[in-house]
Enzyme design. Sequence first.
Site, PDB file in Angstrom:
ATOM      1  CG  ASN A   1      -0.540   5.791  -0.550  1.00  0.00           C
ATOM      2  OD1 ASN A   1      -1.452   4.827  -1.259  1.00  0.00           O
ATOM      3  ND2 ASN A   1      -0.889   6.377   0.618  1.00  0.00           N
TER       4      ASN A   1
ATOM      5  CE  LYS B   1      -3.263   2.835   0.049  1.00  0.00           C
ATOM      6  NZ  LYS B   1      -3.509   3.826   0.847  1.00  0.00           N
TER       7      LYS B   1
HETATM    8  C1  6PG Z   1      -5.819   5.724  -1.309  1.00  0.00           C
HETATM    9  C2  6PG Z   1      -4.990   6.953  -0.819  1.00  0.00           C
HETATM   10  C3  6PG Z   1      -5.269   7.470   0.561  1.00  0.00           C
HETATM   11  C4  6PG Z   1      -4.828   8.821   0.631  1.00  0.00           C
HETATM   12  C5  6PG Z   1      -3.559   8.830   1.426  1.00  0.00           C
HETATM   13  C6  6PG Z   1      -2.654   9.757   0.467  1.00  0.00           C
HETATM   14  O1  6PG Z   1      -4.993   5.070  -1.872  1.00  0.00           O
HETATM   15  O2  6PG Z   1      -6.929   5.656  -0.993  1.00  0.00           O
HETATM   16  O3  6PG Z   1      -3.400   6.911  -1.288  1.00  0.00           O
HETATM   17  O4  6PG Z   1      -4.293   6.415   1.244  1.00  0.00           O
HETATM   18  O5  6PG Z   1      -5.089   9.634  -0.075  1.00  0.00           O
HETATM   19  O6  6PG Z   1      -3.891   9.397   2.396  1.00  0.00           O
HETATM   20  O7  6PG Z   1      -2.469  11.043   1.411  1.00  0.00           O
HETATM   21  P1  6PG Z   1      -1.527  12.351   0.954  1.00  0.00           P
HETATM   22  O8  6PG Z   1      -1.495  12.950  -0.347  1.00  0.00           O
HETATM   23  O9  6PG Z   1      -1.931  13.071   2.194  1.00  0.00           O
HETATM   24  O10 6PG Z   1      -0.165  11.615   1.620  1.00  0.00           O
END
Ligand code: 6PG
Length: 469
Positions: free
Chosen positions: A187, A183
């Site tokens: 990201n 995960k």
């Molecule tokens: C997802 C997203 C989710 C969220 C993160 C990223 O896969 O649903 O990645 O986990 O948007 O919090 O957030 P940032 O951009 O704040 O790091």
Amino acid sequence: MVEMAEIGLIGLGTMGGNLALNIAESGVRIAVFNRTYGRTQAVMDEAGPLADTLAPAESLEAFVQSLAIPRKIILLVPAGWPVDDQIAALKPLLAPGDLIIDAGNSDWRETTRRAAEAAPQLHLGLGVSGGAEGARHGPSMMAGGTAEAYAMVKDVLTAIAADFEGAPCVAHLGPDGAGHYVKMVHNGIEYADMQMIAEIYGVMRDGSGMTAVEMAPVFERWNGGTLRSYLIEITGEIAKATDPKTGQAMLDVITDSAGQKGTGRWTVIDAQMRAAPLSAVEAAVTARVLSARLAARAEGEDRFGAAPTPLAEGAISEAELESALIAGKIIAYAQGFDLLATASTEEDWVLPLPQVAEIWRAGCIIRSAMLDDMASALTEAPERSLILAPHFAGLLEEHMPGLRKTVALAVAHGLPLPALSAALTYFDVMRTGRGTANMLQAQRDFFGQHGFERLDRPGETDLHGPWVG
Ligand code: 6PG
């Protein structure tokens, strides 16, 4: 007698509330608990007819007692100490064999630690992607833990997961921290994907003088082709949105300072620790950091002036910009999968990379048509870089000229394209059989007698130049 709940969920924020409703909708009775009962009531109100399948609890004790044994408890609380606090509060109330599922964006190393500390309970680290909408109607989920732990929730996860042509977007990817690791890399890739789109938006806005509304159909067209993806789709919608307050394009009233919760940065740090090249994601993380330096950037613009000249009319075509995004995206994903392969070996996880691509095809933020082809390429040869898979090598040959022209023009005009230029540079390095590190080796040997290998004496690494006396 009160009907026991099959599963429980703690933490009814946006993600938790939506996931609870999704589980209830799948017909599974779910107990819910939140630190503040007002939030629980709000979710119950929102639930409508699903309220009958939800069992709200006012105390943690009542929540635990309402669960069938072995208990299965999903945590959706902020990553970090809140997860540890919640586990500590739960543990005295649980029985051996109960399972805690951490569905937040936890640091994978913390998940590994929590799994090791879990006995006599079990711990499953579950990466969940898809935002609020995904949580409600079908997220992509990446599980890490023992086979026994996964088996306890496999059915419910399969029932609530996003569906890609009949295949549920959830999988057991490996032990303890493996799910949260995947995960995290998801990201990191998300950061690069978003940044590259933002960069092309910048070329259109600052280079070609296009308005947001003029860009919307461009993104819509791209969403009908190779770039078809959730992120391109929402970008088109964002571009055409109007600010109800001022009537201006919504994009034009949003401050250009991006937040981050840390998963992108974690990915980059992890990649550096493993010596895995992740330059497109690194550039994206740095771009977010710099975006937040509003005052410093304003000062820089005062001192040096903004990018000097716009692009000449027709200097770059829509097709070339599309090519830039296609090539940049392939490279960012190739780097991401390369990191997954490296971590899999180092951690002894045996991550099923084709399956990772498969469960990213729907539900998650980076879902795209390309991931289906990536799943096929990784199935053919899981060890091979995606840039060398025939399908993607062909796409790169076709679209690299567009990326090169876009970056070259942007550089000439002072428009920053950090992630796209990082991708271009990676490509150029990766197709250069003889690079320039012979110079680095000579320098290292010159000042520190570090030794080098000669082309004509392979395997001997402690040779020196004439400068070593
Ligand atoms: C997802 C997203 C989710 C969220 C993160 C990223 O896969 O649903 O990645 O986990 O948007 O919090 O957030 P940032 O951009 O704040 O790091």
